[in-house]
Design an enzyme around this catalytic site. Structure first.
Site, PDB file in Angstrom:
ATOM      1  N   HIS A 122     -11.300  -1.745   1.756  1.00 25.16           N
ATOM      2  CA  HIS A 122     -11.400  -0.397   1.175  1.00 25.16           C
ATOM      3  C   HIS A 122     -12.197  -0.371  -0.125  1.00 25.16           C
ATOM      4  O   HIS A 122     -11.842   0.356  -1.069  1.00 25.16           O
ATOM      5  CB  HIS A 122      -9.998   0.184   0.963  1.00 25.16           C
ATOM      6  CG  HIS A 122      -9.982   1.689   0.985  1.00 25.16           C
ATOM      7  ND1 HIS A 122      -8.947   2.430   0.469  1.00 25.16           N
ATOM      8  CD2 HIS A 122     -10.888   2.598   1.452  1.00 25.16           C
ATOM      9  CE1 HIS A 122      -9.191   3.724   0.610  1.00 25.16           C
ATOM     10  NE2 HIS A 122     -10.365   3.848   1.210  1.00 25.16           N
TER      11      HIS A 122
ATOM     12  N   ASP B  51       0.841  -1.199   0.000  1.00 24.64           N
ATOM     13  CA  ASP B  51       0.000   0.000   0.000  1.00 24.64           C
ATOM     14  C   ASP B  51       0.873   1.245   0.000  1.00 24.64           C
ATOM     15  O   ASP B  51       1.643   1.473   0.943  1.00 24.64           O
ATOM     16  CB  ASP B  51      -0.891  -0.036   1.252  1.00 24.64           C
ATOM     17  CG  ASP B  51      -2.064   0.928   1.186  1.00 24.64           C
ATOM     18  OD1 ASP B  51      -2.093   1.764   0.276  1.00 24.64           O
ATOM     19  OD2 ASP B  51      -2.949   0.837   2.039  1.00 24.64           O
ATOM     20  N   ASP B  52       0.784   2.045  -1.054  1.00 24.13           N
ATOM     21  CA  ASP B  52       1.543   3.300  -1.161  1.00 24.13           C
ATOM     22  C   ASP B  52       3.053   3.065  -1.208  1.00 24.13           C
ATOM     23  O   ASP B  52       3.824   3.860  -0.668  1.00 24.13           O
ATOM     24  CB  ASP B  52       1.218   4.246   0.005  1.00 24.13           C
ATOM     25  CG  ASP B  52      -0.107   4.959  -0.156  1.00 24.13           C
ATOM     26  OD1 ASP B  52      -0.895   4.562  -1.032  1.00 24.13           O
ATOM     27  OD2 ASP B  52      -0.364   5.901   0.619  1.00 24.13           O
TER      28      ASP B  52
ATOM     29  N   ARG C 207      -7.562  -1.630  -5.992  1.00 28.15           N
ATOM     30  CA  ARG C 207      -8.120  -2.875  -5.453  1.00 28.15           C
ATOM     31  C   ARG C 207      -9.330  -3.346  -6.261  1.00 28.15           C
ATOM     32  O   ARG C 207      -9.495  -4.533  -6.516  1.00 28.15           O
ATOM     33  CB  ARG C 207      -8.492  -2.667  -3.984  1.00 28.15           C
ATOM     34  CG  ARG C 207      -7.281  -2.656  -3.095  1.00 28.15           C
ATOM     35  CD  ARG C 207      -7.514  -1.970  -1.752  1.00 28.15           C
ATOM     36  NE  ARG C 207      -6.347  -2.139  -0.914  1.00 28.15           N
ATOM     37  CZ  ARG C 207      -5.185  -1.515  -1.087  1.00 28.15           C
ATOM     38  NH1 ARG C 207      -5.057  -0.638  -2.076  1.00 28.15           N
ATOM     39  NH2 ARG C 207      -4.159  -1.743  -0.301  1.00 28.15           N
TER      40      ARG C 207
ATOM     41  N   LYS D  36      -6.452  -5.182   4.074  1.00 30.85           N
ATOM     42  CA  LYS D  36      -7.243  -3.973   3.866  1.00 30.85           C
ATOM     43  C   LYS D  36      -8.230  -4.169   2.719  1.00 30.85           C
ATOM     44  O   LYS D  36      -7.837  -4.475   1.598  1.00 30.85           O
ATOM     45  CB  LYS D  36      -6.282  -2.816   3.568  1.00 30.85           C
ATOM     46  CG  LYS D  36      -6.916  -1.571   2.965  1.00 30.85           C
ATOM     47  CD  LYS D  36      -5.853  -0.511   2.720  1.00 30.85           C
ATOM     48  CE  LYS D  36      -6.328   0.578   1.788  1.00 30.85           C
ATOM     49  NZ  LYS D  36      -5.344   1.659   1.617  1.00 30.85           N
TER      50      LYS D  36
ATOM     51  N   LYS E  69       1.561   8.998  -6.232  1.00 32.49           N
ATOM     52  CA  LYS E  69       0.176   8.586  -6.046  1.00 32.49           C
ATOM     53  C   LYS E  69      -0.746   9.749  -6.424  1.00 32.49           C
ATOM     54  O   LYS E  69      -0.448  10.903  -6.131  1.00 32.49           O
ATOM     55  CB  LYS E  69      -0.020   8.205  -4.576  1.00 32.49           C
ATOM     56  CG  LYS E  69      -1.445   7.956  -4.136  1.00 32.49           C
ATOM     57  CD  LYS E  69      -1.459   7.669  -2.635  1.00 32.49           C
ATOM     58  CE  LYS E  69      -2.870   7.476  -2.098  1.00 32.49           C
ATOM     59  NZ  LYS E  69      -2.874   7.185  -0.647  1.00 32.49           N
TER      60      LYS E  69
ATOM     61  N   HIS F 184       1.677   2.397   3.870  1.00 32.75           N
ATOM     62  CA  HIS F 184       0.805   3.581   3.931  1.00 32.75           C
ATOM     63  C   HIS F 184       0.966   4.281   5.287  1.00 32.75           C
ATOM     64  O   HIS F 184       1.165   3.634   6.315  1.00 32.75           O
ATOM     65  CB  HIS F 184      -0.634   3.094   3.756  1.00 32.75           C
ATOM     66  CG  HIS F 184      -1.655   4.164   3.500  1.00 32.75           C
ATOM     67  ND1 HIS F 184      -1.988   5.135   4.430  1.00 32.75           N
ATOM     68  CD2 HIS F 184      -2.450   4.396   2.422  1.00 32.75           C
ATOM     69  CE1 HIS F 184      -2.941   5.903   3.929  1.00 32.75           C
ATOM     70  NE2 HIS F 184      -3.236   5.482   2.715  1.00 32.75           N
TER      71      HIS F 184
ATOM     72  N   ASP G  75      -0.229  -0.836  -4.874  1.00 33.86           N
ATOM     73  CA  ASP G  75      -1.475  -0.263  -5.401  1.00 33.86           C
ATOM     74  C   ASP G  75      -1.286   1.065  -6.097  1.00 33.86           C
ATOM     75  O   ASP G  75      -2.124   1.484  -6.898  1.00 33.86           O
ATOM     76  CB  ASP G  75      -2.520  -0.131  -4.293  1.00 33.86           C
ATOM     77  CG  ASP G  75      -2.113   0.826  -3.180  1.00 33.86           C
ATOM     78  OD1 ASP G  75      -0.926   1.212  -3.118  1.00 33.86           O
ATOM     79  OD2 ASP G  75      -2.971   1.169  -2.352  1.00 33.86           O
ATOM     80  N   ASN G  76      -0.218   1.771  -5.810  1.00 32.42           N
ATOM     81  CA  ASN G  76       0.083   3.049  -6.475  1.00 32.42           C
ATOM     82  C   ASN G  76       1.515   3.423  -6.151  1.00 32.42           C
ATOM     83  O   ASN G  76       2.201   2.716  -5.408  1.00 32.42           O
ATOM     84  CB  ASN G  76      -0.887   4.162  -6.038  1.00 32.42           C
ATOM     85  CG  ASN G  76      -1.130   4.262  -4.558  1.00 32.42           C
ATOM     86  OD1 ASN G  76      -2.231   3.981  -4.086  1.00 32.42           O
ATOM     87  ND2 ASN G  76      -0.114   4.639  -3.796  1.00 32.42           N
TER      88      ASN G  76
ATOM     89  N   CYS H  13      -5.531   3.916  -3.999  1.00 29.74           N
ATOM     90  CA  CYS H  13      -5.840   2.720  -3.196  1.00 29.74           C
ATOM     91  C   CYS H  13      -7.085   1.968  -3.666  1.00 29.74           C
ATOM     92  O   CYS H  13      -6.999   0.838  -4.155  1.00 29.74           O
ATOM     93  CB  CYS H  13      -6.034   3.115  -1.736  1.00 29.74           C
ATOM     94  SG  CYS H  13      -4.719   4.096  -1.016  1.00 29.74           S
TER      95      CYS H  13
END
Length: 547
Positions: free
Chosen positions: A110, A13-14, A55, A108, A365, A193, A297-298, A51
């Site tokens: 989301h 994540d991130d 997903r 996660k 991001k 993240h 994710d990014n 994010c």
């Protein structure tokens, strides 16, 4: 023993393109490095810059706009997206469960705006028989919010760290599976993240590693990436971001380095949790016949946070807590007086270090220049006849579902109860991983009005409210030489192709969405809401007009 492969899909994540060892980083990631050494590293895999959309696209094989999650999980209707995964898609879990797979998720979610009461968009109702994780988009690593097991809230005991627990929970699921049934395990971590949280001993082990500063470290990562063959030495390293001062001119070096030390600890602990999963696969005899995929994710996240006390906010956001477990206040924000790492803080590492994470690319991001959408991608499957090494074929998130379907022999459903399904958008990567180039296929991107199309070597990209830029990625993947003025006919053709895609996939014009927001409170937008992208660089002087 069942012969169909298990599938383990892992998402960071991130995390930026160059943040793990086998992609040029100084951060210790031995488990991911080992998977890459025995598998495939992709040099040109793309996410969707954010994010929730990432997903949604990853799990469904669609572009995020088609799933109802074009931005995040806010409901921006009627002009925007509902912010909850819709019934025009099926998840990988739903498809594989119908083909006899056990399904589980750790991490996660989301993908729903409703995080307190179960609805049709909860993981337990989108194909996952076994769920442990959080429903919101971020949380304390020491006291995670919206933590559930199944559909019941789950307490989190003291002296535990969420990333480590996710690895343990994933390994326990693998240990408990019958050898006669294949499984699908989705493991989307929250790390790295924000907030910057990590155990003190791991943070301290990075003391001095980042003291050379972001300028020198970007140069070192760039050299490692070129030497590894992941990027071409013909692509110049992008300049340091205009809004980032030179390391030599930056103040508070100890605090600045501390921010990256905590971030690095988060990445190392992510890798250690993945190691728990690999060990579980190995001890149960499943490693060779498991397709493991890892990605982010990014790109690295440049979001900053203004200092303040959490309990001074008008309302405490769902992804935060107001006090520590012992009742002490939590200081949020990025300032030298706030030393990140412990549960009494809530900080991010900011633009200077995100610029390092995304080496050698521009932007972050939210944006769809390479820094926002390029991700490391590792595939490991010893029984899958993969050609170990680097795969340079361009691919993006919808291709993951197509790959899983081919690997498992599962078919995409022609129909699904209560659903009017859209056809999947992706193309399998298995042939490419086995040494047969996939061939060019157009890749499309849009997030918050930032837009791009890649057609072979050519990429057309723009920021919301700005002019289109054209790059020859074979010669200039770091996007330093805009050729749009030299090739107006190519620009016009690519714009038309992008617009056809946007119309077909339900991309909503960004201007009306932004105009529908209440006047933004910068503090609330950065730490109190997931509309944290309100950055003046991405907003046009006028909010009128079509995409």
């Amino acid at each position: 023993m069942n012969s169909r492969p298990n599938v383990v899909l892992i998402m960071a994540d991130d995390m930026g393109y160059s943040d793990i060892g086998c992609y040029g980083s100084e951060i210790r990631t031995p488990n991911l490095d080992a998977l890459a050494a025995g598998g495939v590293r992709m040099s040109q895999f793309y996410n969707t810059a954010r994010c929730s959309p990432a997903r949604a696209s990853l799990l469904t094989g669609l572009h995020p706009h088609q799933t109802g999650i074009g931005i995040l999980t806010d409901d921006d209707g009627p002009v925007g997206y509902p912010g909850t995964i819709n019934n025009r898609c099926v998840t990988i879990a739903e498809v594989l469960r119908d083909h006899g797979y056990a399904t589980a998720m750790r991490g996660k979610w989301h993908l729903t705006g409703q995080v307190h009461e179960p609805n049709h968009a909860w993981p337990t109702r989108r194909g996952f028989d076994d769920f442990y994780g959080i429903l919101t988009g971020a949380s304390s690593y020491f006291d995670p919010s919206t933590l559930h097991r199944g559909e019941a809230p789950e307490p989190f005991t003291e002296d535990r760290y969420f990333t480590t627990v996710l690895g343990q929970e994933a390994a326990a699921f693998i240990d408990g599976q019958s050898v006669d049934q294949p499984f699908f395990l989705y493991l989307p971590f929250t790390a790295p993240h924000w907030p910057l949280h990590a155990p003190q001993d791991v943070v301290d082990s990075y003391r001095g590693v980042f003291d050379a500063g972001w300028d020198e470290l970007r140069a070192r990562r760039y050299r490692r990436l070129v030497e590894s063959g992941l990027i071409s030495g013909e692509w110049a390293l992008s300049d340091r971001d205009d809004e980032v001062v030179a390391w030599a001119d930056a103040g508070d070096h100890d605090w600045q380095a501390r921010r990256m030390e905590v971030y690095a600890a988060q990445v190392e602990l992510l890798d250690a949790a993945i190691g728990e999963v690999v060990q579980a696969l190995r001890r149960t005899g499943r490693l060779d016949n498991t397709l493991i995929m890892f990605l982010s994710d990014n790109g690295g996240c440049s979001e900053e946070m203004p200092p303040g006390w959490v309990d001074d906010l008008p309302s405490v956001p769902v992804h935060m807590v107001a006090t520590t477990r012992d009742g002490g206040p939590i200081k949020r924000g990025n300032a030298p007086a706030i030393v990140p790492g412990g549960p009494e803080t809530y900080s991010s590492y900011g633009k200077p270090w995100a610029n390092l994470s995304n080496t050698p690319f521009r932007e972050y991001k939210h944006w769809v220049h390479e820094g926002g959408i390029a991700t490391p991608f590792i595939a490991h499957w010893p029984d899958g006849r993969l050609t170990a090494g680097i795969d340079h074929d361009p691919h993006q998130l919808p291709d993951v579902l197509a790959t899983v379907l081919e690997a498992t022999g599962a078919g995409y459903p022609a129909s699904f109860p209560g659903r009017d399904l859209l056809p999947p958008e992706g193309r399998s990567m298995l042939g490419s991983w086995r040494g047969t180039p996939t061939g060019d296929h157009r890749l499309f991107f849009e997030h918050e009005g930032n837009a791009a199309i890649r057609d072979g070597r050519w990429k057309l990209v723009r920021k919301f409210g700005r002019d289109w830029e054209l790059y020859d990625l074979d010669r200039d993947r770091t996007e330093l030489h805009d050729l749009s003025d030299q090739q107006p006919e190519r620009v016009a053709a690519l714009v038309a192709q992008w617009q056809d895609w946007a119309d077909r996939c339900g991309v909503r014009p960004r201007g009306p969405i932004v105009a529908s927001f209440d006047p933004p409170d910068p503090n609330a937008l950065v730490v109190g809401s997931y509309r944290s992208s309100w950055d003046q660089r991405s907003q046009p002087p006028s909010l009128s007009g079509r995409e």
